[in-house]
Design an enzyme around this catalytic site. Structure first.
Site, PDB file in Angstrom:
ATOM      1  CD  GLU A   1      29.296  10.797  71.010  1.00 55.38           C
ATOM      2  OE1 GLU A   1      30.145  11.714  70.977  1.00 55.38           O
ATOM      3  OE2 GLU A   1      28.819  10.326  72.063  1.00 55.38           O
TER       4      GLU A   1
ATOM      5  CG  ASP B   1      26.745  13.746  71.108  1.00 55.95           C
ATOM      6  OD1 ASP B   1      27.542  14.690  70.949  1.00 55.95           O
ATOM      7  OD2 ASP B   1      26.536  13.197  72.209  1.00 55.95           O
TER       8      ASP B   1
ATOM      9  NE  ARG C   1      38.993  12.570  75.801  1.00 53.94           N
ATOM     10  CZ  ARG C   1      37.916  12.804  75.059  1.00 53.94           C
ATOM     11  NH1 ARG C   1      36.863  11.993  75.144  1.00 53.94           N
ATOM     12  NH2 ARG C   1      37.869  13.832  74.241  1.00 53.94           N
TER      13      ARG C   1
ATOM     14  CG  ASP D   1      37.036  19.204  76.437  1.00 58.96           C
ATOM     15  OD1 ASP D   1      36.276  19.545  77.361  1.00 58.96           O
ATOM     16  OD2 ASP D   1      36.665  18.520  75.476  1.00 58.96           O
TER      17      ASP D   1
ATOM     18  CD  GLN E   1      38.063  14.161  69.093  1.00 60.45           C
ATOM     19  OE1 GLN E   1      37.355  13.281  69.532  1.00 60.45           O
ATOM     20  NE2 GLN E   1      37.921  15.423  69.447  1.00 60.45           N
TER      21      GLN E   1
ATOM     22  CB  SER F   1      30.808  15.183  70.604  1.00 59.37           C
ATOM     23  OG  SER F   1      30.343  16.171  71.498  1.00 59.37           O
TER      24      SER F   1
END
Length: 310
Positions: free
Chosen positions: A250, A237, A111, A57, A126, A253
């Site tokens: 949030e 979202d 990340r 991604d 997630q 997504s």
């Protein structure tokens, strides 16, 4: 480093032991509800991929993946995944899933360029899920239907957690308020995108903001979204109002994925035509992969929301 905020007078409702019990309760119950409502099968997913496949991604296109070489494979490069948005679609085709069937997995990512604050971490955990759909499902009505199912699973998890820990006070609204990013900009033209989210979700504590990635009439997109997994006209979202942090949070997504036509258009708009030659993108452009809907649901974010953590 980003800003960490500890709200004035904040005290966790659970001690450290009960926090661990609550986290497990959230994770166990929610994934059972999600699989039941969306007809998903749990699979195991990779921690890293070969960048030449095009399966990683790219997020907003500027984040650098953590990479390394595989010594015993002629020093072939590998990248820690940012998410599994593309891999899941490839897996559905490889495993032979049909319309109405799907998969989910525990996704763990790194990340390195994340700006750290109360809700952003270098480590991402997630539930990544993906489901095969028909071409007739590629519309906003079907997107809303799936959003409603996910929200019901979250609210049922909240109710289950209250049975185990009655001292928790959060009560979620099961009614989802849907709005597009253009309508959001029209409603709050003088606010930044994040300020618009906060203003709308404070007023509508369970909300879904749709159509993210393309430029609005102001000439700017609401937020960045990679051009090669979500269809920018058919994504969203999911937000809940977090009373502890006093902000929109949030949780997911997600979106209906690109077909050959929308991929072709979005690669050009994003200036990413160089990706057309990658194996994953070639399969998409040749209609060799199934049409799907999918997304990610933050595990730590969902737990912190339901447990009232800062």
């Amino acid at each position: 480093m980003g800003e960490i905020i500890i709200p004035q007078g904040y005290v966790s409702a659970l001690n450290l032991h009960d926090t661990q019990v609550a986290i497990k309760t959230v994770k166990d119950f929610f994934q059972q509800e999600l699989t039941k409502r969306l007809n998903l099968l749990r699979v195991t997913a990779p921690l890293f991929v070969n960048p030449e496949t095009g399966l990683n991604d790219n997020l907003n296109g500027v984040e650098r993946p953590v990479s390394f070489e595989l010594k015993d494979m002629d020093h072939t490069p590998a990248e820690i995944v940012h998410s599994l948005a593309k891999w899941k679609r490839y897996a559905l085709q490889k495993y032979g899933f049909g319309p109405g069937e799907g998969i989910y997995t525990d996704m763990n990512a790194i990340r390195r360029d994340e700006e750290l604050d109360n809700i952003h971490s270098i480590y991402v955990d997630q539930w990544d899920w993906e489901k095969v759909i028909t071409r007739d499902n590629r519309n906003l009505d079907y997107l809303r239907l799936i959003v409603d199912a996910i929200v019901r699973a979250i609210c049922d998890t909240n109710d289950r957690l209250h049975v185990r820990f009655p001292q928790l006070t959060l009560r979620l609204n099961r009614e989802v308020s849907f709005i597009t990013t253009q309508d959001l900009e029209d409603k709050y033209p003088d606010l930044s995108p994040q300020q618009r989210e906060n203003a709308f979700v404070k007023e509508h504590p369970t909300a879904c903001i749709m159509q993210i990635g393309g430029k609005l009439r102001s000439g700017k997109p609401h937020d960045g979204r990679a051009p090669d997994y979500d269809d920018w006209n058919l994504n969203c979202d999911i937000f809940f109002w977090d009373p502890v942090l006093n902000r929109a949070l949030e949780i997911s997504s997600m979106g209906i994925r690109v077909d050959a036509e929308s991929l072709d258009r979005q690669l050009t708009l994003a200036g990413c035509d160089d990706r057309r030659g990658l194996p994953f993108h070639q399969m998409l452009l040749k209609n060799e992969l199934p049409l799907t809907i999918g997304g990610g649901i933050g595990q730590s974010r969902l737990a912190m929301l339901l447990m009232g953590c800062a």
